[in-house]
Design a protein around this motif. Structure first.
Motif, PDB file in Angstrom:
ATOM      1  N   GLN A 135      54.981  -2.065  75.756  1.00 43.57           N
ATOM      2  CA  GLN A 135      56.035  -2.160  74.762  1.00 43.57           C
ATOM      3  C   GLN A 135      56.276  -0.743  74.358  1.00 43.57           C
ATOM      4  O   GLN A 135      55.937  -0.287  73.298  1.00 43.57           O
ATOM      5  N   TRP A 136      57.157  -0.057  75.229  1.00 49.42           N
ATOM      6  CA  TRP A 136      57.429   1.461  74.795  1.00 49.42           C
ATOM      7  C   TRP A 136      58.226   1.523  73.614  1.00 49.42           C
ATOM      8  O   TRP A 136      58.021   2.760  72.747  1.00 49.42           O
ATOM      9  N   SER A 137      59.233   0.733  73.312  1.00 48.70           N
ATOM     10  CA  SER A 137      59.776   0.795  72.110  1.00 48.70           C
ATOM     11  C   SER A 137      58.859   0.838  70.848  1.00 48.70           C
ATOM     12  O   SER A 137      59.266   1.555  69.890  1.00 48.70           O
ATOM     13  N   ASP A 138      57.981  -0.105  70.992  1.00 49.10           N
ATOM     14  CA  ASP A 138      56.968   0.013  69.851  1.00 49.10           C
ATOM     15  C   ASP A 138      56.189   1.242  69.677  1.00 49.10           C
ATOM     16  O   ASP A 138      55.864   1.579  68.463  1.00 49.10           O
ATOM     17  N   VAL A 139      55.748   1.823  71.001  1.00 45.20           N
ATOM     18  CA  VAL A 139      55.223   3.379  70.634  1.00 45.20           C
ATOM     19  C   VAL A 139      56.240   4.141  70.188  1.00 45.20           C
ATOM     20  O   VAL A 139      55.425   4.901  69.252  1.00 45.20           O
ATOM     21  N   ASP A 140      57.446   4.165  70.500  1.00 44.45           N
ATOM     22  CA  ASP A 140      58.479   5.073  69.756  1.00 44.45           C
ATOM     23  C   ASP A 140      58.425   4.951  68.226  1.00 44.45           C
ATOM     24  O   ASP A 140      58.303   5.760  67.498  1.00 44.45           O
ATOM     25  N   ARG A 141      58.470   3.567  67.970  1.00 45.80           N
ATOM     26  CA  ARG A 141      58.468   3.281  66.278  1.00 45.80           C
ATOM     27  C   ARG A 141      57.160   3.622  65.597  1.00 45.80           C
ATOM     28  O   ARG A 141      57.063   4.199  64.663  1.00 45.80           O
ATOM     29  N   LEU A 142      56.286   3.687  66.440  1.00 47.73           N
ATOM     30  CA  LEU A 142      54.761   3.934  66.037  1.00 47.73           C
ATOM     31  C   LEU A 142      54.555   5.513  65.658  1.00 47.73           C
ATOM     32  O   LEU A 142      54.158   5.931  64.624  1.00 47.73           O
ATOM     33  N   CYS A 143      55.576   6.310  66.596  1.00 46.98           N
ATOM     34  CA  CYS A 143      55.308   7.613  66.353  1.00 46.98           C
ATOM     35  C   CYS A 143      56.522   8.257  65.447  1.00 46.98           C
ATOM     36  O   CYS A 143      56.538   9.437  65.129  1.00 46.98           O
ATOM     37  N   ASN A 144      57.390   7.461  65.260  1.00 45.02           N
ATOM     38  CA  ASN A 144      58.685   8.010  64.512  1.00 45.02           C
ATOM     39  C   ASN A 144      58.329   8.120  62.986  1.00 45.02           C
ATOM     40  O   ASN A 144      57.846   7.156  62.406  1.00 45.02           O
ATOM     41  N   THR A 145      58.409   9.204  62.203  1.00 46.63           N
ATOM     42  CA  THR A 145      58.614   9.325  60.905  1.00 46.63           C
ATOM     43  C   THR A 145      59.885   9.881  60.436  1.00 46.63           C
ATOM     44  O   THR A 145      60.343  10.741  60.991  1.00 46.63           O
ATOM     45  N   THR A 146      59.978   9.633  59.066  1.00 49.60           N
ATOM     46  CA  THR A 146      61.327  10.012  58.520  1.00 49.60           C
ATOM     47  C   THR A 146      60.966  10.940  57.399  1.00 49.60           C
ATOM     48  O   THR A 146      60.094  10.494  56.398  1.00 49.60           O
ATOM     49  N   ASN A 147      61.471  12.009  57.147  1.00 48.15           N
ATOM     50  CA  ASN A 147      61.335  12.900  56.228  1.00 48.15           C
ATOM     51  C   ASN A 147      62.194  12.426  54.901  1.00 48.15           C
ATOM     52  O   ASN A 147      62.778  11.672  54.912  1.00 48.15           O
ATOM     53  N   TRP A 148      62.046  13.219  53.865  1.00 50.58           N
ATOM     54  CA  TRP A 148      62.531  12.895  52.348  1.00 50.58           C
ATOM     55  C   TRP A 148      64.051  13.232  52.803  1.00 50.58           C
ATOM     56  O   TRP A 148      64.979  12.568  51.865  1.00 50.58           O
ATOM     57  N   LEU A 149      64.366  14.014  53.684  1.00 54.30           N
ATOM     58  CA  LEU A 149      65.905  14.158  53.936  1.00 54.30           C
ATOM     59  C   LEU A 149      66.445  12.966  54.791  1.00 54.30           C
ATOM     60  O   LEU A 149      67.952  13.058  55.112  1.00 54.30           O
ATOM     61  N   GLY A 150      65.827  12.263  55.516  1.00 55.38           N
ATOM     62  CA  GLY A 150      66.291  11.059  56.361  1.00 55.38           C
ATOM     63  C   GLY A 150      66.269  11.524  57.660  1.00 55.38           C
ATOM     64  O   GLY A 150      66.668  10.427  58.636  1.00 55.38           O
ATOM     65  N   TYR A 151      65.598  12.660  58.304  1.00 59.96           N
ATOM     66  CA  TYR A 151      65.765  13.062  59.359  1.00 59.96           C
ATOM     67  C   TYR A 151      64.544  12.440  59.978  1.00 59.96           C
ATOM     68  O   TYR A 151      63.323  12.407  59.456  1.00 59.96           O
ATOM     69  N   THR A 152      64.754  12.014  61.407  1.00 61.68           N
ATOM     70  CA  THR A 152      63.498  11.077  62.056  1.00 61.68           C
ATOM     71  C   THR A 152      62.733  12.211  63.089  1.00 61.68           C
ATOM     72  O   THR A 152      63.593  12.678  63.874  1.00 61.68           O
ATOM     73  N   LYS A 153      61.640  12.042  63.211  1.00 59.30           N
ATOM     74  CA  LYS A 153      60.956  13.094  64.029  1.00 59.30           C
ATOM     75  C   LYS A 153      59.634  12.477  64.660  1.00 59.30           C
ATOM     76  O   LYS A 153      59.430  11.482  63.945  1.00 59.30           O
ATOM     77  N   LYS A 154      59.148  12.844  65.706  1.00 56.82           N
ATOM     78  CA  LYS A 154      57.888  12.039  66.045  1.00 56.82           C
ATOM     79  C   LYS A 154      56.783  12.866  65.884  1.00 56.82           C
ATOM     80  O   LYS A 154      56.732  14.128  65.637  1.00 56.82           O
ATOM     81  N   LYS A 155      55.533  12.328  65.308  1.00 59.06           N
ATOM     82  CA  LYS A 155      54.499  12.703  64.864  1.00 59.06           C
ATOM     83  C   LYS A 155      53.398  11.840  65.206  1.00 59.06           C
ATOM     84  O   LYS A 155      53.419  10.503  65.243  1.00 59.06           O
ATOM     85  N   SER A 156      52.125  12.532  65.547  1.00 56.60           N
ATOM     86  CA  SER A 156      50.940  11.831  66.038  1.00 56.60           C
ATOM     87  C   SER A 156      49.765  12.223  65.414  1.00 56.60           C
ATOM     88  O   SER A 156      49.644  13.572  65.518  1.00 56.60           O
ATOM     89  N   PRO A 157      49.006  11.509  64.560  1.00 61.00           N
ATOM     90  CA  PRO A 157      47.692  11.846  63.781  1.00 61.00           C
ATOM     91  C   PRO A 157      46.636  12.501  64.867  1.00 61.00           C
ATOM     92  O   PRO A 157      45.689  12.992  64.537  1.00 61.00           O
ATOM     93  N   ILE A 158      46.595  12.036  66.105  1.00 66.06           N
ATOM     94  CA  ILE A 158      45.823  12.227  67.199  1.00 66.06           C
ATOM     95  C   ILE A 158      46.029  13.333  67.982  1.00 66.06           C
ATOM     96  O   ILE A 158      45.498  13.879  69.044  1.00 66.06           O
ATOM     97  N   GLY A 159      47.225  13.812  67.946  1.00 67.25           N
ATOM     98  CA  GLY A 159      47.896  14.873  68.903  1.00 67.25           C
ATOM     99  C   GLY A 159      48.487  14.187  70.139  1.00 67.25           C
ATOM    100  O   GLY A 159      48.098  12.980  70.599  1.00 67.25           O
ATOM    101  N   PHE A 160      49.570  14.892  70.531  1.00 73.17           N
ATOM    102  CA  PHE A 160      50.560  14.014  71.743  1.00 73.17           C
ATOM    103  C   PHE A 160      49.591  14.343  73.058  1.00 73.17           C
ATOM    104  O   PHE A 160      49.925  13.763  73.922  1.00 73.17           O
ATOM    105  N   GLN A 161      48.701  15.388  73.239  1.00 66.75           N
ATOM    106  CA  GLN A 161      48.047  15.238  74.272  1.00 66.75           C
ATOM    107  C   GLN A 161      47.220  13.978  74.720  1.00 66.75           C
ATOM    108  O   GLN A 161      47.207  13.381  75.595  1.00 66.75           O
ATOM    109  N   ARG A 162      46.846  13.410  73.455  1.00 71.58           N
ATOM    110  CA  ARG A 162      45.878  12.245  73.424  1.00 71.58           C
ATOM    111  C   ARG A 162      46.954  10.998  73.903  1.00 71.58           C
ATOM    112  O   ARG A 162      46.800   9.897  74.546  1.00 71.58           O
ATOM    113  N   VAL A 163      47.978  11.156  73.307  1.00 72.41           N
ATOM    114  CA  VAL A 163      49.186  10.141  73.324  1.00 72.41           C
ATOM    115  C   VAL A 163      49.629  10.121  74.880  1.00 72.41           C
ATOM    116  O   VAL A 163      49.786   8.920  75.332  1.00 72.41           O
ATOM    117  N   VAL A 164      50.037  11.297  75.508  1.00 73.44           N
ATOM    118  CA  VAL A 164      50.159  11.306  76.932  1.00 73.44           C
ATOM    119  C   VAL A 164      49.072  10.637  77.568  1.00 73.44           C
ATOM    120  O   VAL A 164      49.527   9.866  78.581  1.00 73.44           O
TER     121      VAL A 164
END
Length: 427
Positions: free
Chosen positions: A316-345
């Motif tokens: 379920q790659w769309s769920d993976v995207d939603r899990l990594c997406n974060t929205t800042n206080w300005l409303g911009y969305t970016k990807k974030k990983s608390p375990i690092g993107f190397q582990r995600v890959v």
């Protein structure tokens, strides 16, 4: 003659000398008072001379080190006897025979610690309020009571009562450390653990749950009590989830049948199960991943890692995207990983993620060397080519081109780049 008798009587009544009597009580007490005064005068001289001698250990007349618990208890008992005696205006009564021990008491252990005692329980002129105040605030009195209770009560009853009274428990632990009896505490902890361990032998889940409920009252440390509480709540939740999932016939259970029961599984396994079969449920349900995370205080990193593994397993790659997406206080969305993107890959590749999904997350790896190494390992050629292009490293592109199949799309892209005049190469 009458005059002579009167003068004689006057002499004996007004003189500082008293007539001899056969009553030894007054004589003994007078001698005792004189001895105490002599000792006190000598003690004053000695204390004046030894004020600056801090290296010498001070001991009492009975031999206990000054400042120890036993010394404090005896000093308190002595002061209480003295205060009780001074309230009598006559001479104190000297008892030649020790009083017989009391066989039974009118007050209980609970009443002692709670201060529910009456003045009649003590041989003094204190009223009830004074008695409660002295017992509640005098640490030496508490310690004296604990010493008596330790000698007269069984360990089970004593620890049960102390578990509900934090102040008395602290005094008791300090007393055991000073007297070198820490093994009593070790034995008590060992008994608690043995009692808690009995749940392993119980096969029926409901009986095990009831047994764990009884363990909640054991006097564990705060951290251990929290662990036992979590264990009980987890098993209670697992019983509910297991009963519901056995009856369900939803698509997820048909496509991916359960391989084992969720009962008696660890908390992380339970969370993985919930992310696999109940992802997206509202937080109000017992089987919701969000509910489990909140109830058992699971960290962000642990939750992210578990949820990522479960959703990647289902592809379920769309769920993976939603899990990594974060929205800042300005409303911009970016990807974030608390375990690092190397582990995600690495997790995505292990679960067969498409090349494009891998490249999307691989491009988010900050370290250039790590990113190139991952790209070469998982054959993400576009990532390698674009990275060397950004670094303007023509020599590395030539080396990498030599490893590719001649005529392949990636080979031709590199060939165009190294002959391009629009790029200012470093080498």
């Amino acid at each position: 003659m009458n005059k002579g008798k009167a003068e004689e009587d006057d002499y004996w009544h007004s003189s500082k000398y008293s007539a001899f009597t056969f009553d030894d009580d007054d004589y003994d007490f007078t001698k005792l008072k004189e001895s105490q005064r002599a000792v006190n005068s000598i003690r004053g001289l000695v204390e004046d001379d030894c004020e600056d001698d801090e290296d010498v250990e001070k001991v009492s007349w009975s031999g206990e080190p000054v400042g120890s618990i036993l010394w404090g208890v005896k000093e308190t008992a002595s002061s209480l006897r003295t205060s009780g005696d001074t309230q009598n205006h006559g001479f104190p009564k000297i008892q030649h025979n020790p009083p017989l021990p009391r066989q039974s008491s009118g007050y209980s252990l609970s009443s002692l610690f709670k201060g529910k005692v009456s003045a009649s329980d003590y041989d003094s002129d204190w009223n009830s309020e004074e008695t409660i105040r002295r017992i509640s605030h005098n640490s030496n009195v508490i310690t004296a009571v604990l010493i008596f209770l330790k000698r007269t009560l069984s360990k089970a009853i004593l620890f049960r009562e102390l578990a509900e009274r934090e102040v008395a428990l602290r005094h008791f632990i300090h007393l055991l450390k000073e007297t070198g009896e820490q093994r009593i505490l070790c034995c008590k902890i060992h008994l608690q653990l043995l009692q808690y361990k009995e749940h392993i032998s119980i096969k029926d889940e409901n009986q095990r749950k009831d047994f764990l409920k009884t363990c909640l009252s054991l006097p564990f440390s705060p951290d251990d009590s929290t662990h036992v509480q979590d264990h009980y709540m987890l098993l209670e939740r697992q019983i509910i989830i297991e009963a519901n999932d056995k009856r369900t016939d939803t698509e997820i259970f048909k496509k991916h049948p359960r391989k084992a029961s969720i009962l008696n599984m660890p908390i992380i396994t339970t969370l993985y199960y919930s992310c696999f079969y109940h992802y997206g449920e509202s937080e109000g349900t017992f089987s919701s991943p969000a509910n489990i995370r909140k109830t058992f205080r699971i960290s962000e990193k642990q939750y992210f890692l578990t949820a990522l593994g479960a959703r990647a397993k289902l592809k379920q790659w769309s769920d993976v995207d939603r899990l990594c997406n974060t929205t800042n206080w300005l409303g911009y969305t970016k990807k974030k990983s608390p375990i690092g993107f190397q582990r995600v890959v690495e997790i995505l590749h292990k679960n067969g993620a498409p090349l494009q999904v891998l490249q999307d997350y691989m491009s988010l790896v900050d370290n250039t060397e790590v990113r190139v190494s991952l790209a070469q390992k998982f054959k993400c050629h576009d990532i390698v080519i674009n990275t060397y292009k950004e670094l303007k490293d023509r020599q590395q592109l030539i080396v990498y081109q030599s490893k590719l199949e001649r005529g392949s799309p990636e080979y031709q892209v590199i060939d165009e780049l190294i002959h391009s005049l629009n790029i200012r190469w470093k080498n």
